[in-house]
Design a protein around this motif. Structure first.
Motif, mmCIF file in Angstrom:
data_model
loop_
_atom_site.group_PDB
_atom_site.id
_atom_site.type_symbol
_atom_site.label_atom_id
_atom_site.label_comp_id
_atom_site.label_asym_id
_atom_site.label_seq_id
_atom_site.Cartn_x
_atom_site.Cartn_y
_atom_site.Cartn_z
ATOM 1 N N MET A 1 19.091 55.582 39.521
ATOM 2 C CA MET A 1 19.929 54.842 38.609
ATOM 3 C C MET A 1 19.908 53.367 39.033
ATOM 4 O O MET A 1 19.997 53.054 40.217
ATOM 5 N N SER A 2 19.826 52.492 38.071
ATOM 6 C CA SER A 2 19.747 51.067 38.379
ATOM 7 C C SER A 2 21.099 50.532 38.852
ATOM 8 O O SER A 2 22.155 51.121 38.599
ATOM 9 N N ASN A 3 21.039 49.410 39.550
ATOM 10 C CA ASN A 3 22.248 48.762 40.044
ATOM 11 C C ASN A 3 23.165 48.388 38.886
ATOM 12 O O ASN A 3 24.380 48.515 38.981
ATOM 13 N N ARG A 4 22.563 47.945 37.789
ATOM 14 C CA ARG A 4 23.340 47.562 36.616
ATOM 15 C C ARG A 4 24.142 48.744 36.089
ATOM 16 O O ARG A 4 25.336 48.615 35.807
ATOM 17 N N SER A 5 23.512 49.899 35.988
ATOM 18 C CA SER A 5 24.199 51.093 35.496
ATOM 19 C C SER A 5 25.294 51.542 36.456
ATOM 20 O O SER A 5 26.392 51.901 36.023
ATOM 21 N N LYS A 6 24.996 51.516 37.743
ATOM 22 C CA LYS A 6 25.994 51.934 38.740
ATOM 23 C C LYS A 6 27.229 51.044 38.683
ATOM 24 O O LYS A 6 28.356 51.536 38.678
ATOM 25 N N ARG A 7 27.001 49.740 38.657
ATOM 26 C CA ARG A 7 28.128 48.809 38.631
ATOM 27 C C ARG A 7 28.940 48.940 37.343
ATOM 28 O O ARG A 7 30.167 48.868 37.361
ATOM 29 N N SER A 11 32.815 50.140 37.064
ATOM 30 C CA SER A 11 33.807 49.298 36.397
ATOM 31 C C SER A 11 34.553 50.088 35.325
ATOM 32 O O SER A 11 35.780 50.007 35.213
ATOM 33 N N GLY A 12 33.825 50.847 34.540
ATOM 34 C CA GLY A 12 34.460 51.675 33.515
ATOM 35 C C GLY A 12 35.356 52.739 34.119
ATOM 36 O O GLY A 12 36.448 53.030 33.601
ATOM 37 N N ALA A 13 34.922 53.327 35.232
ATOM 38 C CA ALA A 13 35.726 54.349 35.898
ATOM 39 C C ALA A 13 37.016 53.755 36.457
ATOM 40 O O ALA A 13 38.088 54.371 36.348
ATOM 41 N N ARG A 14 36.926 52.551 37.044
ATOM 42 C CA ARG A 14 38.142 51.895 37.541
ATOM 43 C C ARG A 14 39.125 51.644 36.402
ATOM 44 O O ARG A 14 40.332 51.840 36.560
ATOM 45 N N GLY A 15 38.611 51.203 35.265
ATOM 46 C CA GLY A 15 39.478 50.977 34.112
ATOM 47 C C GLY A 15 40.135 52.261 33.629
ATOM 48 O O GLY A 15 41.324 52.286 33.322
ATOM 49 N N ALA A 16 39.369 53.347 33.589
ATOM 50 C CA ALA A 16 39.927 54.623 33.153
ATOM 51 C C ALA A 16 40.995 55.127 34.117
ATOM 52 O O ALA A 16 42.047 55.629 33.686
ATOM 53 N N VAL A 17 40.752 54.954 35.410
ATOM 54 C CA VAL A 17 41.749 55.376 36.404
ATOM 55 C C VAL A 17 43.023 54.545 36.270
ATOM 56 O O VAL A 17 44.135 55.082 36.328
ATOM 57 N N MET A 18 42.866 53.235 36.084
ATOM 58 C CA MET A 18 44.041 52.374 35.926
ATOM 59 C C MET A 18 44.833 52.736 34.679
ATOM 60 O O MET A 18 46.066 52.788 34.721
ATOM 61 N N LEU A 19 44.145 52.986 33.570
ATOM 62 C CA LEU A 19 44.848 53.367 32.341
ATOM 63 C C LEU A 19 45.571 54.692 32.510
ATOM 64 O O LEU A 19 46.706 54.855 32.054
ATOM 65 N N THR A 20 44.943 55.643 33.176
ATOM 66 C CA THR A 20 45.574 56.939 33.410
ATOM 67 C C THR A 20 46.806 56.780 34.304
ATOM 68 O O THR A 20 47.863 57.357 34.034
ATOM 69 N N ALA A 21 46.668 55.987 35.365
ATOM 70 C CA ALA A 21 47.788 55.771 36.279
ATOM 71 C C ALA A 21 48.944 55.060 35.573
ATOM 72 O O ALA A 21 50.113 55.441 35.737
ATOM 73 N N THR A 44 43.214 48.600 27.393
ATOM 74 C CA THR A 44 41.905 49.152 27.052
ATOM 75 C C THR A 44 40.945 48.025 26.675
ATOM 76 O O THR A 44 39.790 48.016 27.109
ATOM 77 N N ALA A 45 41.424 47.080 25.881
ATOM 78 C CA ALA A 45 40.586 45.937 25.499
ATOM 79 C C ALA A 45 40.208 45.106 26.728
ATOM 80 O O ALA A 45 39.055 44.678 26.863
ATOM 81 N N LEU A 46 41.148 44.909 27.638
ATOM 82 C CA LEU A 46 40.876 44.147 28.854
ATOM 83 C C LEU A 46 39.805 44.836 29.698
ATOM 84 O O LEU A 46 38.828 44.207 30.106
ATOM 85 N N PHE A 47 39.971 46.121 29.963
ATOM 86 C CA PHE A 47 39.000 46.835 30.803
ATOM 87 C C PHE A 47 37.654 46.994 30.096
ATOM 88 O O PHE A 47 36.615 46.997 30.760
ATOM 89 N N THR A 48 37.653 47.093 28.786
ATOM 90 C CA THR A 48 36.383 47.133 28.055
ATOM 91 C C THR A 48 35.663 45.794 28.193
ATOM 92 O O THR A 48 34.446 45.753 28.386
ATOM 93 N N GLY A 49 36.413 44.714 28.098
ATOM 94 C CA GLY A 49 35.821 43.386 28.291
ATOM 95 C C GLY A 49 35.241 43.213 29.683
ATOM 96 O O GLY A 49 34.144 42.680 29.847
ATOM 97 N N ILE A 50 35.955 43.686 30.687
ATOM 98 C CA ILE A 50 35.465 43.595 32.063
ATOM 99 C C ILE A 50 34.192 44.420 32.227
ATOM 100 O O ILE A 50 33.225 43.987 32.856
ATOM 101 N N THR A 51 34.173 45.608 31.635
ATOM 102 C CA THR A 51 32.994 46.468 31.725
ATOM 103 C C THR A 51 31.800 45.833 31.011
ATOM 104 O O THR A 51 30.676 45.854 31.529
ATOM 105 N N CYS A 52 32.036 45.248 29.841
ATOM 106 C CA CYS A 52 30.944 44.576 29.116
ATOM 107 C C CYS A 52 30.430 43.371 29.895
ATOM 108 O O CYS A 52 29.218 43.127 29.944
#
Length: 81
Positions: A1-7, A11-21, A44-52
């Motif tokens: 898996m490329s570094n871009r995909s991993k990062r 980032s998306g996983a951190r956002g999902a964990v934060m939203l769940t918490a 959700t919009a904030l974490f989506t922006g960070i992920t993008c």
């Protein structure tokens, strides 16, 4: 898996964990789902922006590569190598 995909996935996983918490916390404080919706959508919009942005930053565009090189040069200079 490329570094871009991993990062990007991290980032998306951190956002999902934060939203769940945050959702669990608000629900434990007695908030209704309807009362949480505007805040949840904003986060959700904030974490989506960070992920993008993460996807773009680790991409192949000339601007992103220049920004990465500049960051790496500063890091190298700071470490004194």
């Amino acid at each position: 898996m490329s570094n871009r995909s991993k990062r990007t996935l991290a980032s998306g996983a951190r956002g999902a964990v934060m939203l769940t918490a945050l959702g669990a916390y608000w629900m434990s404080q007695g908030a209704s789902p309807a009362g949480m919706a505007p805040w949840a959508l904003a986060f959700t919009a904030l974490f989506t922006g960070i992920t993008c942005y993460t996807w773009w930053y680790y991409g192949d565009s000339p601007k992103a590569l220049a920004l990465q090189a500049k960051t790496e040069a500063k890091k190298t200079q700071r470490l004194g190598q």
